[in-house]
Design a protein around this motif. Structure first.
Motif: not given
Length: 454
Positions: A188-195, A200-205
């Protein structure tokens, strides 16, 4: 207009090829809920979510029955909570109380997941944003449906290495909190670049500050449909291959467009985007890796894999943008390990490594996704893997992400079981040579020179 042939064709894709709408996600702005009193803030958040989303699940079920289109998930995304809670939250526990409010609201309206327990810290962290990041282990451990994301880099500003270092420790803490359940809270945890603001998709919504007060975003899927279409053109030229993928992506996206429009109308909330990502599941025949094999590889990871994935991703996008006026989110092909039986098979056969997955993320949608690594992996090593993935996104002007699962108590070759759509994953080896001195430098990696186009 949709004719009878298209209806029949779509029904066959649903019945035989695992076509589904993966999610209807309602984005909700919480900016007007902000209050310096924590109790009032939580009350405002709960009331707004339950007011706007009270009919979301019902509408999704009604569309499913009316059109015979499976809608797997109904979800909510909200404004990054680091922004919303900055005035009221003074402790880790304060922020975690908002997570509990989000969780209760999600349960009460019946959605599967709620995203937006998030911070956008590409260039630096405010005290509130740092506090939210430090609260993630407690928030995820005391909730069931809350998803968290942190954006630590962008093409415009570079990579916040202080946040990257912090998250190596946070991910290990999340893993330890759920060590009796194969460290599943890390899912349930995600790390982004250019989020993106409209994913609409999890876990990054999360619901970006560029968005309207409320919005409907839809994520479609259909790896099985694409694979089935490619079976009919085995041995044909790349031109034929590309045309087949484009036409199939068009049909899949049209289904998502229909569902999005119907949901928007029924809920009286504006339609945002259709995300046409190919999102696999553990179901047989619903695998992106199997598409790569159908293109001509023995296993995902064989020489030619990156080229095949680049081709697939590009043709999916080309087909999708003709089917919807508003394509957004991530849009492409996901390559998670645990959610894709073909990827699992490739890992178990020794055909694919984390390093090859990293190369594939240069051309696919998102990045290192749902990858189980040994539980004794050092925090600095986790941070180093994240930094590498963020650099790919920053330099290539694309969204990349890392969703890593240090499986506490597990070693290379063991398996972790998550169940349902999340499947299972073999624990993959990581390079254990130290990057600690690199991670400990502090500060940020500057943006590449093309960020000065403005």
């Amino acid at each position: 207009m949709i004719n009878s042939f298209e209806v029949k064709e779509t029904n066959e894709m649903i019945e035989k090829e695992n076509l589904d709408v993966r999610t209807i996600t309602m984005g909700i702005s919480l900016l007007d809920c902000i209050d310096s009193d924590l109790d009032k803030l939580n009350e405002n958040i709960y009331n707004k979510i339950t007011r706007l989303a009270k009919n979301l699940v019902k509408v999704g079920n009604d569309i499913e029955r009316s059109y015979g289109i499976p809608i797997v998930n109904k979800r909510i995304s909200v404004t990054p909570i680091a922004l919303v809670g900055g005035s009221a939250c003074k402790t880790v526990e304060d922020f975690a109380s908002i997570a509990k409010t989000l969780d209760q609201a999600a349960k009460d309206v019946g959605v599967n997941l709620i995203g937006g327990y998030s911070a956008i810290v590409s260039k630096g962290m405010t005290p509130a944003e740092e506090l939210l990041i430090k609260s993630i282990p407690l928030a995820l451990h005391t909730t069931e449906r809350v998803c968290s994301s942190v954006n630590v880099g962008s093409t415009k500003v570079g990579i916040n290495m202080d946040a990257v270092k912090l998250l190596g420790n946070i991910i290990l803490e999340v893993a330890n909190n759920s060590k009796d359940n194969d460290s599943a809270e890390c899912m349930k945890l995600v790390v982004f670049c250019n989020a993106p603001d409209d994913n609409p998709f999890m876990a990054g919504a999360f619901h970006g500050v560029t968005e309207a007060d409320a919005i409907i975003n839809v994520g479609v899927s259909g790896p099985g449909v694409v694979k089935k279409a490619l079976e009919s053109v085995r041995g044909e030229s790349f031109e034929v291959l590309c045309e087949t993928i484009k036409k199939t992506a068009f049909k899949v996206t049209r289904v998502g467009q229909l569902v999005a429009k119907e949901a928007s109308k029924a809920l009286d909330i504006p339609f945002g985007i259709v995300d046409l990502s190919l999102a696999p599941t553990p179901a047989v025949g619903d695998s992106v890796a199997d598409i790569l094999c159908e293109i001509g590889l023995e296993y995902a990871g064989a020489p030619g894999t990156t080229a095949a994935l680049a081709l697939l991703n590009d043709q999916v996008k080309k087909g999708g943008i003709m089917a919807s006026s508003y394509v957004g989110g991530l849009s492409g092909a996901f390559i998670p390990v645990s959610e894709d039986q073909g990827m699992i098979n490739a890992v178990e056969a020794g055909a694919i490594t984390i390093e090859k997955l990293e190369a594939m993320t240069c051309v696919c949608s998102v990045g290192l996704d749902m990858i189980a690594i040994p539980g004794d992996t050092k925090a600095s090593t986790i941070s180093g893997i994240i930094a590498d993935e963020m650099a790919i996104g920053m330099i290539n002007q694309k969204t990349t992400a890392a969703r890593l699962i240090p499986a506490i108590g597990k070693k290379v070759g063991d398996k972790v079981e998550f169940g349902g759509l999340f499947g299972y994953a073999p624990v993959m080896p990581v390079n254990n040579y130290s990057c600690e001195n690199f991670i400990n430098r502090g500060g940020r990696i500057p943006a590449p020179v093309h960020s000065f186009k403005n």
